[in-house]
Design a protein around this motif. Structure first.
Motif, PDB file in Angstrom:
ATOM      1  N   ASP A  79       0.827  -1.202   0.000  1.00  0.00           N
ATOM      2  CA  ASP A  79       0.000   0.000   0.000  1.00  0.00           C
ATOM      3  C   ASP A  79       0.865   1.257   0.000  1.00  0.00           C
ATOM      4  N   ASP A  80       1.976   1.221   0.748  1.00  0.00           N
ATOM      5  CA  ASP A  80       2.898   2.361   0.762  1.00  0.00           C
ATOM      6  C   ASP A  80       3.468   2.590  -0.635  1.00  0.00           C
ATOM      7  N   MET A  81       3.921   1.516  -1.262  1.00  0.00           N
ATOM      8  CA  MET A  81       4.562   1.641  -2.569  1.00  0.00           C
ATOM      9  C   MET A  81       3.564   2.016  -3.657  1.00  0.00           C
ATOM     10  N   ALA A  82       2.292   1.753  -3.416  1.00  0.00           N
ATOM     11  CA  ALA A  82       1.274   2.139  -4.399  1.00  0.00           C
ATOM     12  C   ALA A  82       1.188   3.654  -4.536  1.00  0.00           C
ATOM     13  N   ALA A  83       1.650   4.381  -3.508  1.00  0.00           N
ATOM     14  CA  ALA A  83       1.619   5.843  -3.554  1.00  0.00           C
ATOM     15  C   ALA A  83       2.805   6.433  -4.309  1.00  0.00           C
ATOM     16  N   ALA A  84       3.747   5.572  -4.709  1.00  0.00           N
ATOM     17  CA  ALA A  84       4.971   6.049  -5.360  1.00  0.00           C
ATOM     18  C   ALA A  84       4.862   5.953  -6.873  1.00  0.00           C
ATOM     19  N   ASP A  85       5.577   6.840  -7.542  1.00  0.00           N
ATOM     20  CA  ASP A  85       5.632   6.820  -9.004  1.00  0.00           C
ATOM     21  C   ASP A  85       6.665   5.826  -9.514  1.00  0.00           C
ATOM     22  N   ALA A  86       7.701   5.580  -8.710  1.00  0.00           N
ATOM     23  CA  ALA A  86       8.774   4.667  -9.109  1.00  0.00           C
ATOM     24  C   ALA A  86       9.445   4.124  -7.856  1.00  0.00           C
ATOM     25  N   LEU A  87      10.176   3.035  -8.043  1.00  0.00           N
ATOM     26  CA  LEU A  87      10.874   2.398  -6.935  1.00  0.00           C
ATOM     27  C   LEU A  87      12.381   2.643  -7.055  1.00  0.00           C
ATOM     28  N   VAL A  88      13.049   2.679  -5.925  1.00  0.00           N
ATOM     29  CA  VAL A  88      14.498   2.868  -5.876  1.00  0.00           C
ATOM     30  C   VAL A  88      15.109   1.653  -5.202  1.00  0.00           C
ATOM     31  N   ARG A  89      16.034   1.006  -5.914  1.00  0.00           N
ATOM     32  CA  ARG A  89      16.745  -0.137  -5.347  1.00  0.00           C
ATOM     33  C   ARG A  89      18.233   0.116  -5.439  1.00  0.00           C
ATOM     34  N   TYR A  90      18.974  -0.347  -4.439  1.00  0.00           N
ATOM     35  CA  TYR A  90      20.419  -0.150  -4.405  1.00  0.00           C
ATOM     36  C   TYR A  90      21.123  -1.406  -4.936  1.00  0.00           C
ATOM     37  N   PRO A  91      21.955  -1.293  -5.954  1.00  0.00           N
ATOM     38  CA  PRO A  91      22.662  -2.457  -6.486  1.00  0.00           C
ATOM     39  C   PRO A  91      23.834  -2.845  -5.582  1.00  0.00           C
ATOM     40  N   LEU A  92      23.543  -3.532  -4.503  1.00  0.00           N
ATOM     41  CA  LEU A  92      24.551  -3.964  -3.543  1.00  0.00           C
ATOM     42  C   LEU A  92      24.824  -5.455  -3.710  1.00  0.00           C
ATOM     43  N   ASN A  93      25.703  -5.969  -2.881  1.00  0.00           N
ATOM     44  CA  ASN A  93      26.035  -7.384  -2.897  1.00  0.00           C
ATOM     45  C   ASN A  93      24.746  -8.207  -2.760  1.00  0.00           C
ATOM     46  N   PRO A  94      24.371  -8.980  -3.771  1.00  0.00           N
ATOM     47  CA  PRO A  94      23.103  -9.715  -3.698  1.00  0.00           C
ATOM     48  C   PRO A  94      23.059 -10.732  -2.561  1.00  0.00           C
ATOM     49  N   GLU A  95      24.236 -11.109  -2.042  1.00  0.00           N
ATOM     50  CA  GLU A  95      24.261 -12.067  -0.945  1.00  0.00           C
ATOM     51  C   GLU A  95      24.135 -11.385   0.420  1.00  0.00           C
ATOM     52  N   PHE A  96      24.223 -10.048   0.416  1.00  0.00           N
ATOM     53  CA  PHE A  96      24.064  -9.324   1.689  1.00  0.00           C
ATOM     54  C   PHE A  96      23.662  -7.892   1.380  1.00  0.00           C
ATOM     55  N   MET A  97      22.377  -7.616   1.443  1.00  0.00           N
ATOM     56  CA  MET A  97      21.850  -6.295   1.104  1.00  0.00           C
ATOM     57  C   MET A  97      21.186  -5.639   2.308  1.00  0.00           C
ATOM     58  N   SER A  98      21.668  -5.930   3.486  1.00  0.00           N
ATOM     59  CA  SER A  98      21.057  -5.407   4.707  1.00  0.00           C
ATOM     60  C   SER A  98      21.596  -4.017   5.029  1.00  0.00           C
ATOM     61  N   LEU A  99      20.693  -3.046   5.064  1.00  0.00           N
ATOM     62  CA  LEU A  99      21.045  -1.669   5.437  1.00  0.00           C
ATOM     63  C   LEU A  99      20.157  -1.235   6.591  1.00  0.00           C
ATOM     64  N   ASN A 100      20.735  -0.417   7.477  1.00  0.00           N
ATOM     65  CA  ASN A 100      19.853   0.185   8.471  1.00  0.00           C
ATOM     66  C   ASN A 100      19.219   1.438   7.866  1.00  0.00           C
ATOM     67  N   LEU A 101      18.288   2.032   8.587  1.00  0.00           N
ATOM     68  CA  LEU A 101      17.519   3.151   8.035  1.00  0.00           C
ATOM     69  C   LEU A 101      18.411   4.327   7.661  1.00  0.00           C
ATOM     70  N   ALA A 102      19.331   4.680   8.543  1.00  0.00           N
ATOM     71  CA  ALA A 102      20.201   5.826   8.271  1.00  0.00           C
ATOM     72  C   ALA A 102      21.093   5.576   7.061  1.00  0.00           C
ATOM     73  N   GLN A 103      21.570   4.350   6.902  1.00  0.00           N
ATOM     74  CA  GLN A 103      22.400   4.031   5.736  1.00  0.00           C
ATOM     75  C   GLN A 103      21.602   4.172   4.447  1.00  0.00           C
ATOM     76  N   ALA A 104      20.361   3.721   4.470  1.00  0.00           N
ATOM     77  CA  ALA A 104      19.521   3.847   3.281  1.00  0.00           C
ATOM     78  C   ALA A 104      19.293   5.311   2.923  1.00  0.00           C
ATOM     79  N   VAL A 105      19.059   6.140   3.931  1.00  0.00           N
ATOM     80  CA  VAL A 105      18.875   7.572   3.697  1.00  0.00           C
ATOM     81  C   VAL A 105      20.176   8.197   3.204  1.00  0.00           C
ATOM     82  N   MET A 106      21.296   7.763   3.759  1.00  0.00           N
ATOM     83  CA  MET A 106      22.592   8.335   3.388  1.00  0.00           C
ATOM     84  C   MET A 106      22.896   8.105   1.916  1.00  0.00           C
ATOM     85  N   ILE A 107      22.563   6.951   1.377  1.00  0.00           N
ATOM     86  CA  ILE A 107      22.842   6.674  -0.031  1.00  0.00           C
ATOM     87  C   ILE A 107      22.081   7.644  -0.935  1.00  0.00           C
ATOM     88  N   VAL A 108      20.813   7.862  -0.641  1.00  0.00           N
ATOM     89  CA  VAL A 108      20.028   8.807  -1.451  1.00  0.00           C
ATOM     90  C   VAL A 108      20.561  10.229  -1.283  1.00  0.00           C
TER      91      VAL A 108
END
Length: 270
Positions: A137-166
């Motif tokens: 439902d949250d993503m339904a409000a978005a026009d597009a999705l943003v994904r980070y091309p990280l190591n597919p075997e370990f893509m765990s980010l905390n909230l601040a790290q996710a914000v920092m990348i953007v």
């Protein structure tokens, strides 16, 4: 002007995208996200239904001076309310959930948001709760999705790290810092004339010492020496140091030479 914990006043860019934290669970993560935002020039933070309410003193303790962001936080009950005044909304999405939407990297998202900002449009980026991320439902409000091309075997980010990348990609999309430069501090890069003067000094002393006594090899040896110093960005201070080294070596050579000794002569072959 300082904030609650003495943080400095931060200038705001009205064109910068809005960061929207949806149902954040820990105040410390909100503070850390504000810190990440400030690094990238993002200063409009909105919260949607924070689990523990707002404000929370613990957020200020982890904001590291980004107090003004926290002091201007706006709280909304729903994603729709938080995004009502925006023209374009992107949603971070660690894993697709059978949703048909454009997907871009953080770098691509930053470039698109810069284009929107240049056209006078406001953008926002949704970040989901720490445990599970945004729901459908949250993503339904978005026009597009943003994904980070990280190591597919370990893509765990905390909230601040996710914000920092953007935030980082937003900042870099308009940054003109050279990819590489020489830190010279209080000196400057030597001019070609200054470098040529040093090389003449060096060649003269090498001739005097006998190092270049082989007449046949001398031109090539001199060229090699010049190539060595022409390869890099030699500074004025480094040239002064090298001049001093050569002068002291020459002085030491003259002091050791007997007064009756003549110039250095290469031994005859044969």
């Amino acid at each position: 002007m300082t904030g609650r914990d003495g943080g400095a006043e931060l200038s705001r860019d009205p064109a910068a995208p809005v960061v929207i934290l949806v149902r954040p669970q820990l105040a410390e993560n909100v503070g850390s996200a504000a810190r990440a935002m400030a690094n990238g020039g993002l200063f409009d933070l909105r919260l949607v239904a924070p689990r523990d309410g707002w404000p929370q003193d613990r957020a200020w303790r982890s904001a590291s001076g980004a107090d003004r962001i926290l002091e201007n936080v706006r709280v909304f009950g729903t994603v729709a309310e938080a995004t009502a005044d925006l023209h374009r909304v992107l949603a971070t999405c660690p894993r697709p959930r059978h949703i048909i939407k454009p997907v871009m990297t953080a770098r691509g998202a930053a470039a698109e948001m810069r284009v929107c900002a240049a056209g006078g449009l406001r953008c926002g980026v949704l970040f989901g709760p720490e445990r599970a991320g945004l729901d459908n439902d949250d993503m339904a409000a978005a026009d597009a999705l943003v994904r980070y091309p990280l190591n597919p075997e370990f893509m765990s980010l905390n909230l601040a790290q996710a914000v920092m990348i953007v935030a980082y990609e937003w900042w870099m999309a308009a940054d003109d810092t050279p990819a590489s430069r020489l830190m010279t501090n209080e000196t400057e890069i030597a001019t070609k004339g200054e470098l040529d003067n040093f090389l003449s000094h060096l060649t003269r002393e090498l001739d005097e010492s006998g190092f270049l006594r082989n007449a046949q090899k001398r031109p090539g040896m001199v060229r090699n020496i010049r190539h060595l110093f022409q390869r890099g960005q030699v500074t004025e201070q480094e040239l002064r140091t090298l001049h001093g080294m050569i002068t002291e070596l020459a002085r030491g050579r003259h002091m050791r030479r007997p007064a009756s000794a003549g110039p250095v002569v290469a031994p005859r072959e044969g």
